[in-house]
Design a protein around this motif. Structure first.
Motif, PDB file in Angstrom:
ATOM      1  N   MET A   1       0.854  -1.197   0.000  1.00 17.37           N
ATOM      2  CA  MET A   1       0.000   0.000   0.000  1.00 17.37           C
ATOM      3  C   MET A   1       0.890   1.248   0.000  1.00 17.37           C
ATOM      4  O   MET A   1       1.820   1.345   0.800  1.00 17.37           O
ATOM      5  N   SER A   2       0.626   2.184  -0.901  1.00 19.77           N
ATOM      6  CA  SER A   2       1.460   3.384  -0.878  1.00 19.77           C
ATOM      7  C   SER A   2       0.978   4.312   0.245  1.00 19.77           C
ATOM      8  O   SER A   2      -0.209   4.384   0.533  1.00 19.77           O
ATOM      9  N   ILE A   3       1.952   4.975   0.833  1.00 19.95           N
ATOM     10  CA  ILE A   3       1.623   5.837   1.972  1.00 19.95           C
ATOM     11  C   ILE A   3       1.067   7.160   1.459  1.00 19.95           C
ATOM     12  O   ILE A   3       1.677   7.848   0.649  1.00 19.95           O
ATOM     13  N   GLU A   4      -0.102   7.491   1.954  1.00 20.98           N
ATOM     14  CA  GLU A   4      -0.764   8.700   1.496  1.00 20.98           C
ATOM     15  C   GLU A   4      -0.381   9.903   2.350  1.00 20.98           C
ATOM     16  O   GLU A   4      -0.386  11.033   1.907  1.00 20.98           O
ATOM     17  N   CYS A   5      -0.060   9.619   3.627  1.00 22.09           N
ATOM     18  CA  CYS A   5       0.170  10.730   4.552  1.00 22.09           C
ATOM     19  C   CYS A   5       1.360  10.445   5.458  1.00 22.09           C
ATOM     20  O   CYS A   5       1.437   9.390   6.085  1.00 22.09           O
ATOM     21  N   ASP A  27      -3.233   2.601  10.517  1.00 22.21           N
ATOM     22  CA  ASP A  27      -2.413   2.169   9.385  1.00 22.21           C
ATOM     23  C   ASP A  27      -2.469   3.246   8.301  1.00 22.21           C
ATOM     24  O   ASP A  27      -3.430   3.999   8.212  1.00 22.21           O
ATOM     25  N   GLY A  28      -1.455   3.265   7.480  1.00 23.32           N
ATOM     26  CA  GLY A  28      -1.499   4.185   6.342  1.00 23.32           C
ATOM     27  C   GLY A  28      -0.765   5.491   6.592  1.00 23.32           C
ATOM     28  O   GLY A  28      -0.645   6.314   5.694  1.00 23.32           O
ATOM     29  N   PHE A  29      -0.279   5.687   7.819  1.00 24.58           N
ATOM     30  CA  PHE A  29       0.523   6.887   8.103  1.00 24.58           C
ATOM     31  C   PHE A  29       1.974   6.456   8.268  1.00 24.58           C
ATOM     32  O   PHE A  29       2.264   5.517   9.001  1.00 24.58           O
ATOM     33  N   ARG A  30       2.895   7.141   7.574  1.00 21.09           N
ATOM     34  CA  ARG A  30       4.310   6.898   7.839  1.00 21.09           C
ATOM     35  C   ARG A  30       4.746   7.888   8.915  1.00 21.09           C
ATOM     36  O   ARG A  30       4.565   9.105   8.754  1.00 21.09           O
ATOM     37  N   ALA A  74       5.118  11.998   1.108  1.00 21.02           N
ATOM     38  CA  ALA A  74       3.736  11.653   0.745  1.00 21.02           C
ATOM     39  C   ALA A  74       2.979  12.911   0.305  1.00 21.02           C
ATOM     40  O   ALA A  74       3.384  14.029   0.620  1.00 21.02           O
ATOM     41  N   GLU A  92      -7.550  10.262  11.187  1.00 20.09           N
ATOM     42  CA  GLU A  92      -8.210   9.751   9.978  1.00 20.09           C
ATOM     43  C   GLU A  92      -9.309  10.664   9.442  1.00 20.09           C
ATOM     44  O   GLU A  92      -9.321  10.986   8.256  1.00 20.09           O
TER      45      GLU A  92
END
Ligand SMILES: Nc1nc2c(ncn2[C@@H]2O[C@H](COP(=O)(O)OP(=O)(O)OP(=O)(O)O)[C@@H](O)[C@H]2O)c(=O)[nH]1
Ligand SMILES: [Mg+2]
Length: 219
Positions: A1-5, A27-30, A74, A92
């Motif tokens: 999954m590419s990181i959006e944020c 999930d989804g945050f670097r 991102a 989120e």
């Protein structure tokens, strides 16, 4: 999954808070931890939790955010205090507002979980600056918002210059001047994690220092 944020966490001696902070981040945050002059093992703990760690030698909140922003890649960027007073789950809905194009800057309006979490002097200082921004510039939100989300390239373009605690005030002022659409959602504001110390507004002296930084950037 590419990181959006990318999520920037400015950290000065927050080793004791980081496990609980990380546990709350969806999930989804670097996570980019900016370690700024810590004398505890903030960097080691952050690495162990899987963060990207940036070490910044120039002290100050603005300096930490700027160092994190230079490392971010991102399309969207979020910022949150890392002392355990915020709940990462609140990121989120803020991100969704920006991603969906409902606003350019999504701010978390602090809702204290109990009396004493947000001391009167910090609240008063916050309220006065918000009042000024509203009357001088037409700022629509109600909190200086240590939790916020926007597009990364837009934030870079604002070129916020303050390197200390005037940073959030300068950011909001510049965002309003640039015509950004600002939205705010309530976010939980709880006590700092056990074992961490107040660095800014937890004391009257700390609030006065922050107020001096705020006043310097107001125009
Ligand atoms: N990198 C960096 N971060 C800092 C510095 N000072 C404070 N911070 C971080 O900035 C965030 C906000 O600081 P806090 O200490 O939570 O400030 P506050 O919420 O206004 O007041 P208290 O929590 O009551 O002290 C925290 O994540 C701190 O670790 C600094 O000089 N450099
Ligand atoms: Mg705090």
């Amino acid at each position: 999954m590419s990181i959006e944020c990318d999520l920037i966490l400015p950290c000065r001696n927050e080793a004791a808070a980081l496990p609980q902070v990380f546990a709350s981040i969806p999930d989804g945050f670097r996570v980019i931890v900016v370690d700024n002059g810590s004398v505890d093992d903030t960097a080691e703990v952050a690495l162990g939790l899987g963060a990207t760690v940036v070490s910044e030698s120039q002290p100050g909140y603005g300096s930490a955010i700027d160092a994190g922003l230079s490392r971010a890649t991102a399309p969207f960027v979020a910022v949150m205090d890392a002392d355990g007073s915020f709940d990462g789950a609140d990121l989120e809905p803020l991100l969704a507002l920006v991603v969906n194009g409902d606003c350019d800057l999504a701010l978390g309006r602090r809702r204290p979980t109990s009396i004493g979490v947000w001391p009167w002097h910090a609240r008063l200082g916050n309220g006065l600056i918000v009042w000024w921004l509203r009357h001088r510039w037409g700022f629509v939100a109600r909190d200086l918002a240590p939790m916020r989300v926007c597009r990364r390239d837009a934030l870079v373009g604002l070129a916020v210059a303050d390197r200390r605690f005037g940073y959030p005030v300068e950011l909001l002022q510049k965002a309003v001047q640039a015509g950004w659409r600002i939205a705010e959602l309530p976010v939980t504001y709880g006590p700092r994690a056990a074992g961490t110390k107040s660095k800014v507004s937890g004391s009257v002296v700390g609030t006065m220092r922050a107020a001096r930084d705020f006043a310097r950037v107001l125009s």
